[in-house]
Each structure stands twice: as C-alpha cells, then as structure tokens.
Design a protein around this motif. Structure first.
Motif, PDB file in Angstrom:
ATOM      1  N   VAL B  53     -15.118 -10.909   0.245  1.00  0.00           N
ATOM      2  CA  VAL B  53     -14.490  -9.802   0.992  1.00  0.00           C
ATOM      3  C   VAL B  53     -13.480 -10.360   2.000  1.00  0.00           C
ATOM      4  O   VAL B  53     -12.353  -9.870   2.129  1.00  0.00           O
ATOM      5  CB  VAL B  53     -15.570  -8.965   1.713  1.00  0.00           C
ATOM      6  CG1 VAL B  53     -14.948  -7.969   2.667  1.00  0.00           C
ATOM      7  CG2 VAL B  53     -16.437  -8.256   0.709  1.00  0.00           C
ATOM      8  N   ILE B  54     -13.879 -11.421   2.707  1.00  0.00           N
ATOM      9  CA  ILE B  54     -13.011 -11.988   3.740  1.00  0.00           C
ATOM     10  C   ILE B  54     -11.794 -12.646   3.100  1.00  0.00           C
ATOM     11  O   ILE B  54     -10.670 -12.511   3.580  1.00  0.00           O
ATOM     12  CB  ILE B  54     -13.805 -13.003   4.594  1.00  0.00           C
ATOM     13  CG1 ILE B  54     -14.910 -12.275   5.354  1.00  0.00           C
ATOM     14  CG2 ILE B  54     -12.903 -13.741   5.562  1.00  0.00           C
ATOM     15  CD1 ILE B  54     -15.896 -13.186   6.037  1.00  0.00           C
ATOM     16  N   ALA B  57      -9.296 -10.291   2.156  1.00  0.00           N
ATOM     17  CA  ALA B  57      -8.872  -9.491   3.310  1.00  0.00           C
ATOM     18  C   ALA B  57      -9.068  -8.005   3.026  1.00  0.00           C
ATOM     19  O   ALA B  57      -8.210  -7.176   3.323  1.00  0.00           O
ATOM     20  CB  ALA B  57      -7.432  -9.780   3.694  1.00  0.00           C
ATOM     21  N   ALA B  58     -10.221  -7.689   2.437  1.00  0.00           N
ATOM     22  CA  ALA B  58     -10.510  -6.301   2.077  1.00  0.00           C
ATOM     23  C   ALA B  58     -11.021  -5.563   3.308  1.00  0.00           C
ATOM     24  O   ALA B  58     -12.051  -5.932   3.868  1.00  0.00           O
ATOM     25  CB  ALA B  58     -11.558  -6.269   0.962  1.00  0.00           C
ATOM     26  N   HIS B  59     -10.285  -4.555   3.725  1.00  0.00           N
ATOM     27  CA  HIS B  59     -10.730  -3.779   4.883  1.00  0.00           C
ATOM     28  C   HIS B  59     -11.801  -2.771   4.475  1.00  0.00           C
ATOM     29  O   HIS B  59     -12.663  -2.413   5.258  1.00  0.00           O
ATOM     30  CB  HIS B  59      -9.548  -3.029   5.494  1.00  0.00           C
ATOM     31  CG  HIS B  59      -8.475  -3.939   5.993  1.00  0.00           C
ATOM     32  ND1 HIS B  59      -8.603  -4.655   7.145  1.00  0.00           N
ATOM     33  CD2 HIS B  59      -7.268  -4.267   5.488  1.00  0.00           C
ATOM     34  CE1 HIS B  59      -7.521  -5.366   7.347  1.00  0.00           C
ATOM     35  NE2 HIS B  59      -6.692  -5.155   6.344  1.00  0.00           N
ATOM     36  N   GLY B 103      -5.980  -2.637  12.307  1.00  0.00           N
ATOM     37  CA  GLY B 103      -5.009  -3.703  12.576  1.00  0.00           C
ATOM     38  C   GLY B 103      -4.558  -4.354  11.279  1.00  0.00           C
ATOM     39  O   GLY B 103      -5.387  -4.795  10.490  1.00  0.00           O
ATOM     40  N   ILE B 104      -3.248  -4.402  11.080  1.00  0.00           N
ATOM     41  CA  ILE B 104      -2.670  -4.986   9.857  1.00  0.00           C
ATOM     42  C   ILE B 104      -1.838  -6.200  10.261  1.00  0.00           C
ATOM     43  O   ILE B 104      -1.046  -6.121  11.207  1.00  0.00           O
ATOM     44  CB  ILE B 104      -1.766  -3.954   9.141  1.00  0.00           C
ATOM     45  CG1 ILE B 104      -2.569  -2.692   8.830  1.00  0.00           C
ATOM     46  CG2 ILE B 104      -1.159  -4.530   7.870  1.00  0.00           C
ATOM     47  CD1 ILE B 104      -3.678  -2.868   7.846  1.00  0.00           C
ATOM     48  N   PRO B 105      -1.981  -7.321   9.558  1.00  0.00           N
ATOM     49  CA  PRO B 105      -1.198  -8.506   9.925  1.00  0.00           C
ATOM     50  C   PRO B 105       0.299  -8.314   9.665  1.00  0.00           C
ATOM     51  O   PRO B 105       0.689  -7.676   8.686  1.00  0.00           O
ATOM     52  CB  PRO B 105      -1.766  -9.622   9.041  1.00  0.00           C
ATOM     53  CG  PRO B 105      -2.530  -8.943   7.982  1.00  0.00           C
ATOM     54  CD  PRO B 105      -2.930  -7.599   8.481  1.00  0.00           C
TER      55      PRO B 105
END
Lengths: 139, 211
Positions: B53-54, B57-59, B103-105
């Motif tokens: 998941v990390i 980068a699955a929100h 929050g989106i990079p």
C-alpha cells in the motif's frame, strides 16, 4: 560565527540526560533529503557550524540547506588546575541536545546523488553515527 | 488516479503496547478502522500487505475484515523514531460519493532557466491539500517549471488541477520559485565579552526600587 541564543533566562543549565528517542523533528520536513542522527548526545555550536560550512561549500548556491537543530543549552567548564568547589564553572560553549532519530540538516534543490555526497561530508563532521534519509512516503 | 489496493486484515483482540510489540515481532502491524459513526474495529495486518500500500502510495484501500470489504482511507501512519518501520495504521471509512481533503505530493518537471542565471530553486510546498472525490484522487500534481526565470514564482492559484479537484490552500501561497542566491557574509568575530547572550531579567515592580 557559531550559533547561540540571543536572549536567555538563565546563563547556566544543568546537564540533564539524553533519554529516549526523537518523537518530533525526526522526519524530513522542509527539504527533500536529510541527515538523521542515529545516536543521542550534545551537538556543539561549532560542530553545527562546521557542518553548515561543509554543506554550503558543496552546494555552492545551487540548492538550499536547512539546519534543523539549534544550540539552546549552555555547557559550562571550570579552568584547568583549579581546585574543586567554588561553584559552577563559566559557560564554555553552546550545544543542541540531540536524540536518536533527530534530523540535523536538510537539503533541497539538488539531485539525490549530490545530496548523498553532500550529507556524507557533513556526517563526517558530526559526533554521532548518521544516515541519509529522504522524505517519508505520502500516503 | 491512484489505484485502490486490497488490504486484508483480521480482528485484533489483544491491546496495549506489550501485545502490539509482540505482533510487530511476528511481522504484523496493528491498526484501527473507524469513521461514518460505525463501530471502531481494532485490526491487524501483515507488513507485506501494508508495504505494498505504501509503495503504491495508495490513499484509498479496500480493507477486508470480518468477511466484508469496505473502502477506507489511510488516515495516518505511525512510524518509529528512525522512520524505518510502521508502528500503527489508522484507516478511516469513506464512501464512493464522498469528497475528502487530502495531501497530494507536488512533483516538479523540467529545468528552471532561472537556476542557470544564478538563482536557487526553492519549493516551499511539497504536499498540497486538495479536496476531491474519493475515487478521483490524483497520484501527484505535476508542475512544469520550464519557464521559471530568476525571481519568478508559481502560486497555488496558477496550478493546473485535474477536473473535480480543488486546492485547499491559500491561492497566493508560493508552490515553487527561483530566488536569487543569497550571499552570506561572514560576520566579524565578536569582541570578547560580547559572546554571551543577554540574560532576561525581571522588570522591577512599580513602586519598588532596585537595591
């Protein structure tokens, strides 16, 4: 010139102990890459300045350097060949209290390979074992 | 758009730091599922599943527990002090038609010509808070800096966001800019005696004279 506070409430502080791990200031916040202390202790203002000069000379205006620690603690010493007693010594230098995990420096605006080399040179100046870290994944 | 990743979990009946530590030694990560005024469920999941998941980068994850699958948002990850291991996960229930703030990079693309003119590229905002539908969370916000000269900046209001995505930040906030390189002048060595900070003293009370 080494960093020190502008104004303090008390000139001298007790030594204290560095207990536990860094629960704050342990993630890259402002830059893209950072240097993380793996051990705890005192980081003198001179050592912080040495690291700053090393990193600035390497970056040379291409990227940005952030210093994440500040020497808030005064460290006293008594002169050599002085008999014991007669009270606490005078402040000798200023130091930052560093816990394991604390981010000491951050850099931004340079590629990762350059950041690794830059912070490796800075780590050489540090009195602790350090490691290179990047930003934590944003989930 | 970010893909949804399955996250199998099983209920957890042991609580407390001692049991959590034992779970982590077995390669399991404790977590909690809450939200939508439904019951709070303590769960445990495998480290490999959470790493997936990390890594992606699955929100939003399809969390499986008690034989049912629900959409949940990874609300918080607790890391150890070195940032190596995840200690605990907060999963918050979401519905498909919901809009969330997340929050989106911000990812920079290209080369800013201003850096060749002696400027320094500075990015004050690495993660931008946006409001968007749950199933249309952008993976990242791409910012093209090919035209960014010395002294120029890109503000939040100038960003091109995907349809349905609204920035939840100050529109005049600077996302990225090229600023002139600041030459740090070496301060002269301080005179002896001036190398100590000023000591804050209590102001004498009114009507009280200093001895």
């Amino acid at each position: 010139m080494a960093m020190m506070p502008k104004r303090v409430k008390y000139r001298k502080s007790q030594r204290g102990k560095v207990r536990g791990n860094a629960q704050r200031g342990n993630a890259v916040a402002m830059g893209e890459f950072g240097l993380q202390a793996l051990e705890g202790g005192w980081l003198s203002a001179e050592a912080i300045e040495a690291g700053r000069i090393t990193a600035s000379n390497f970056i040379r205006g291409e990227g940005r350097l952030y210093i994440r620690v500040f020497p808030h603690k005064s460290v006293t010493a008594i002169p050599l060949e002085t008999r014991m007693g007669k009270g606490k010594g005078e402040p000798e230098y200023w130091a930052a209290v560093v816990k394991p995990g604390t981010i000491l420096y951050e850099v931004a605006g340079i590629p990762e390979s350059a950041a690794r080399e830059c912070l490796a040179r800075v780590a050489y100046k540090m009195p602790f074992k350090c490691r290179f870290v990047t930003r934590r994944p944003n989930v | 758009m970010v893909e949804t990743v399955p996250l199998p979990t099983r209920p957890r009946d042991q609580f407390g730091s001692k049991n959590a530590r034992r779970l982590r030694q077995q390669g399991l990560i404790p977590g909690v599922i809450y939200g939508h005024k439904e019951e709070v469920v303590a769960v445990v999941m495998s480290r490999e599943d959470l790493d997936r998941v990390i890594r992606k980068a699955a929100h939003i994850v399809d969390v499986e527990y008690n034989g049912k699958t629900e959409k949940a948002r990874v609300r918080e990850l607790q890391w150890d002090h070195l940032g190596k291991e995840v200690l605990h996960v907060d999963l918050m229930r979401v519905s498909k038609d919901e809009r969330i703030v997340i929050g989106i990079p911000v990812v920079l693309r290209g080369h800013a010509p201003g850096t060749s003119e002696g400027g320094v590229l500075d990015q004050p905002i690495h993660v931008l808070n946006v409001e968007c539908p749950v199933l249309e969370i952008p993976e990242f916000i791409r910012v093209n800096i090919d035209h960014l000269g010395l002294g120029q900046a890109i503000h939040v209001k100038e960003l091109t966001l995907p349809p349905g995505v609204v920035a939840k930040a100050d529109p005049d906030a600077v996302v990225v800019h090229v600023k002139a390189h600041r030459v740090v002048e070496e301060a002269a060595a301080p005179a002896e005696g001036a190398a100590e900070p000023e000591v804050i003293k209590k102001a004498p009370k009114a009507g009280e004279e200093e001895e």
